[in-house]
Write an enzyme that holds these catalytic residues in place. Structure first.
Site, PDB file in Angstrom:
ATOM      1  N   ALA A  99       1.082  -1.131   0.110  1.00 53.81           N
ATOM      2  CA  ALA A  99      -0.014   0.076   0.023  1.00 53.81           C
ATOM      3  C   ALA A  99       1.031   1.227  -0.136  1.00 53.81           C
ATOM      4  CB  ALA A  99      -0.932  -0.173   1.098  1.00 53.81           C
ATOM      5  N   GLY A 134       0.689   5.857   0.383  1.00 57.11           N
ATOM      6  CA  GLY A 134      -0.100   7.294   0.857  1.00 57.11           C
ATOM      7  C   GLY A 134       0.858   8.194   0.602  1.00 57.11           C
ATOM      8  N   GLY A 135       0.355   9.251   1.473  1.00 56.46           N
ATOM      9  CA  GLY A 135       0.958  10.680   1.351  1.00 56.46           C
ATOM     10  C   GLY A 135       2.182  10.651   2.308  1.00 56.46           C
ATOM     11  N   MET A 136       2.401   9.901   3.150  1.00 56.18           N
ATOM     12  CA  MET A 136       3.401   9.623   4.296  1.00 56.18           C
ATOM     13  C   MET A 136       4.397   8.595   4.171  1.00 56.18           C
ATOM     14  SD  MET A 136       2.826  12.453   6.048  1.00 56.18           S
ATOM     15  CE  MET A 136       1.892  13.851   6.334  1.00 56.18           C
ATOM     16  N   LYS A 186       7.360  -0.277   6.556  1.00 55.66           N
ATOM     17  CA  LYS A 186       6.800   0.946   6.024  1.00 55.66           C
ATOM     18  C   LYS A 186       7.777   1.820   6.004  1.00 55.66           C
ATOM     19  CE  LYS A 186       2.927   2.569   7.727  1.00 55.66           C
ATOM     20  NZ  LYS A 186       1.746   2.957   8.719  1.00 55.66           N
ATOM     21  N   ASP A 231      -5.993   7.784  15.358  1.00 52.72           N
ATOM     22  CA  ASP A 231      -6.472   7.646  13.989  1.00 52.72           C
ATOM     23  C   ASP A 231      -7.117   6.107  13.946  1.00 52.72           C
ATOM     24  OD1 ASP A 231      -7.079   8.171  11.319  1.00 52.72           O
ATOM     25  OD2 ASP A 231      -5.105   7.557  10.759  1.00 52.72           O
TER      26      ASP A 231
END
Length: 687
Positions: A25, A27-29, A47, A141
């Site tokens: 996956a 994402g923006g970070m 990650k 979150d």
């Protein structure tokens, strides 16, 4: 179908240890990869942070502290943080890899869930969150995308720690979180605590029961506005027949004021389990109507300008930049349509009455109305019944002068407070590797009051400061509390006992203890089976850091010993030679005749060669010497016939020819008509 993306990290090794296999996956970070930890031979979720974060040292320092805090949380319903580090320009976090799907996948497939299934899925989530709250961690979150369901049914909450680190790295006017689940206090720029997680959990439970999120909008800031100004409707409005206790549970969790929610995850877990035991089977197994999944939220959406939306991590988390001049809704109208700019600070938001579907008030509504009526009564009691217009003008003038003086004093006090006093801004000094006294003095000099907190740290010596929260270099108001983190040294954990385990079992035990495998040496051992652990270094129960290398000595089984050849030796010498070789001599019960081996010596052995393990037996057979055989008389007989007869009896024959042995007749023989040892020589004299 997962989109195939070309990625230079796939196939590479991060930090010489993690082999990147595929992209999971992005994402923006960060981007999440499936990787193999080659040191421990297990799959992990890797990650990798994007370069703009990996190049920010302040962010990396904060991320390291948050990752350590998250790694200290070991719970069956929380995804474990296994490692964190930096390899050149790559900053990464290593997490437990959960093969399966997310709660979002379940909701996408099933929409609304019966209460029994919803409670069964959210119970382990709340249990994991409760464990985090007890350890002082806040998620910030919580959403279905962060609830992982393994193939074997295990449910875990992921991404503890990263949201806090990223939030601290953004500007003070930005909010990191999934807007559909964000708590009102976070929208208003207030600090998050355990009750913020409770709010997000309540929104998620509403979605599980109804198949829809309670608020919707064309842009994320519209949804955030509703979190602040609206109240979550009872889920029974969307799912008729839902028990009142379920309505109250959802609305308790999603109260706008944090003080009106459960204090933490443990309190919510207790109430959830209590409700599960009080509901009937019919209430628990209520099947939501098909139309429930298609219910459109009835809240009106007020258009609000200036929203910046950016993906975070899984593509569903937004960054909302709060507006410098927020929009206020003029209250008192059923359907507000007029909006006007406000001159209030960014954190101020006026609440207005929003449309709701007409429904009978719940118990919680009645309690809220009663509290509001009580506040109104007290406010009315405190309001004077006479106005300042009554009385003489001189008295009113004196009162106005007093009011002006008081306001001037308050304005001056406010100016001092925010300009030079405790409300003035200051920069947090760097306290790392300072003694506690030195660090506190630095903070006092800068105008801050500090509260020491002990933490484990692998790099900073025990008793010295690790850092502060807020971090050094940040500009904050001096009245804000500053936490001073003091190192307790590295956190130590006892090593498991590995002796007697197989090598694979030992690797798994080290992985579970978050230790690493060091040098593996093999040697022969007569007592430990081949492939099992003989010893370990450091020894079992030794207190060491996570990640410590443990060397193992592995047995190759008993050492093979060569069998000595003792044939022809006398008994004593043969037994000694076998014993010296580490073996055991065994004498065969029946000695045998042998014409070549003297009596008492070894005729044969079993085995005759090859290898045996220590202590194994070698059987030796002893000789009785040659047999005594009667020698017939062949004098006067032909020499050829005599020779053949004697050789058949086992004798060697020697022939002495006289005059050339012309007649071939035996003239003499020695020995003759007597017993002689088998294999001895009989001499024939032939004429």
């Amino acid at each position: 179908m997962q989109q195939q993306v070309s990625d230079h990290l796939i196939g590479s090794r991060v930090d010489g240890r993690y082999l990147v296999r595929s992209r999971l996956a992005g994402g923006g970070m960060s981007t999440v990869y499936l990787a193999t930890d080659e040191r421990l031979d297990r799959d992990v979720a890797l990650k990798v942070l994007h370069p703009h974060l990996a190049n920010d040292q302040n962010f990396l320092d904060r991320l390291q502290r948050e990752a350590r805090a998250a790694a200290s949380l070991s719970h069956p319903h929380v995804v474990g943080v296994l490692d964190q580090g930096q390899d050149g320009h790559i900053a990464y976090i290593v997490m437990e890899y959960i093969k399966g799907h997310t709660l979002r996948d379940v909701l996408n497939e099933k929409k609304a869930l019966p209460p029994r299934l919803a409670f069964a899925l959210i119970d382990p989530v709340i249990e994991g969150v409760a464990a985090a709250h007890a350890a002082g961690l806040i998620h910030r979150d919580i959403k279905p995308e962060n609830v992982l369901i393994a193939e074997d049914g295990r449910i875990k909450v992921g991404d503890f720690g990263l949201a806090r680190a990223v939030t601290a790295n953004t500007s003070t006017g930005a909010l990191i979180g999934t807007v559909a689940y964000v708590a009102p206090e976070l929208v208003l720029g207030k600090p998050a605590d355990a009750r913020s997680d409770i709010y997000s959990t309540g929104i998620m439970l509403y979605e599980m029961l109804t198949g829809k999120q309670p608020y919707a909008g064309d842009v994320p800031i519209q949804v955030a506005y509703q979190h602040v100004n609206a109240e979550v409707a009872p889920p029974s409005l969307a799912v008729p027949g839902l028990a009142a206790d379920v309505d109250e549970l959802v609305q308790w969790c999603t109260a706008k004021e944090p003080d009106d929610r459960p204090v933490d995850g443990s309190a919510l877990l207790s109430e959830l389990r209590h409700i599960r035991t009080t509901l009937s089977d019919a209430q628990l197994d209520l099947n939501p109507p098909a139309a429930a999944a298609a219910v459109v939220n009835a809240e009106p959406r007020t258009a609000v300008a200036t929203a910046i939306v950016a993906p975070f991590d899984d593509g569903r988390t937004e960054t909302l930049e709060r507006i410098g001049r927020p929009t206020d809704i003029i209250s008192g109208q059923r359907n507000p349509t007029t909006v006007m700019p406000s001159s209030l600070p960014p954190a101020a938001v006026y609440t207005g009455e929003l449309d709701r579907q007409d429904a009978p008030p719940s118990k919680r509504d009645l309690k809220r109305i009663a509290r509001q009526e009580e506040k109104d009564r007290l406010r009315a009691a405190a309001t004077p019944s006479r106005t300042l217009r009554e009385g003489n003008p001189r008295r009113r003038a004196i009162i106005w002068i007093v009011v002006v003086i008081v306001l001037a004093i308050l304005a001056g006090a406010a100016g001092w407070f925010f300009g030079m006093g405790p409300g003035s801004p200051g920069t947090i000094p760097d306290t790392k590797n300072k003694t506690v006294a030195e660090a506190q003095q630095l903070l006092r000099t800068a105008g801050f009051q500090s509260e020491p907190r002990d933490v484990f740290d692998d790099d900073v010596q025990a008793g010295l400061a690790v850092g502060t929260e807020p971090a050094s270099g940040q500009v904050v108001r001096k009245f804000q509390p500053v936490a001073l983190f003091v190192s307790k040294g590295p956190q130590l954990f006892p090593l498991p006992a590995l002796a007697g385990l197989t090598l694979d079992q030992a690797k798994n035990a080290l992985g579970n203890a978050e230790m690493t495998l060091g040098k593996v040496t093999e040697q022969y051992d007569d007592t430990v089976p081949a492939g099992s652990i003989v010893s370990q270094s450091p020894a079992k129960d030794t207190a060491v850091r996570h990640g410590t290398q443990v060397s193992l000595l592995v047995s190759k089984g008993p050492q093979p010993l060569p069998v000595p050849d003792v044939r022809g030796m006398d008994q004593q010498a043969a037994v000694q030679a076998i014993s010296d070789a580490g073996l055991t001599a065994k004498i065969a019960p029946d000695p045998v005749f042998d014409k070549k081996v003297p009596a008492g010596s070894v005729v044969s052995q079993s085995p005759a060669n090859g290898t045996l393990t220590r202590g194994s037996a070698v059987t030796i057979t002893l000789s009785k010497g040659p047999r005594q055989v009667h020698v017939p008389n062949f004098i006067g007989k032909q020499a050829d016939a005599a020779r053949k007869a004697l050789e058949s009896l086992g004798f060697d024959v020697k022939v002495n020819n006289i005059l050339g042995g012309f007649f071939g007749t035996v003239r003499d023989q020695n020995p003759v008509d007597s017993d002689a040892p088998e294999g001895s020589t009989v001499t024939l004299t032939v004429v």
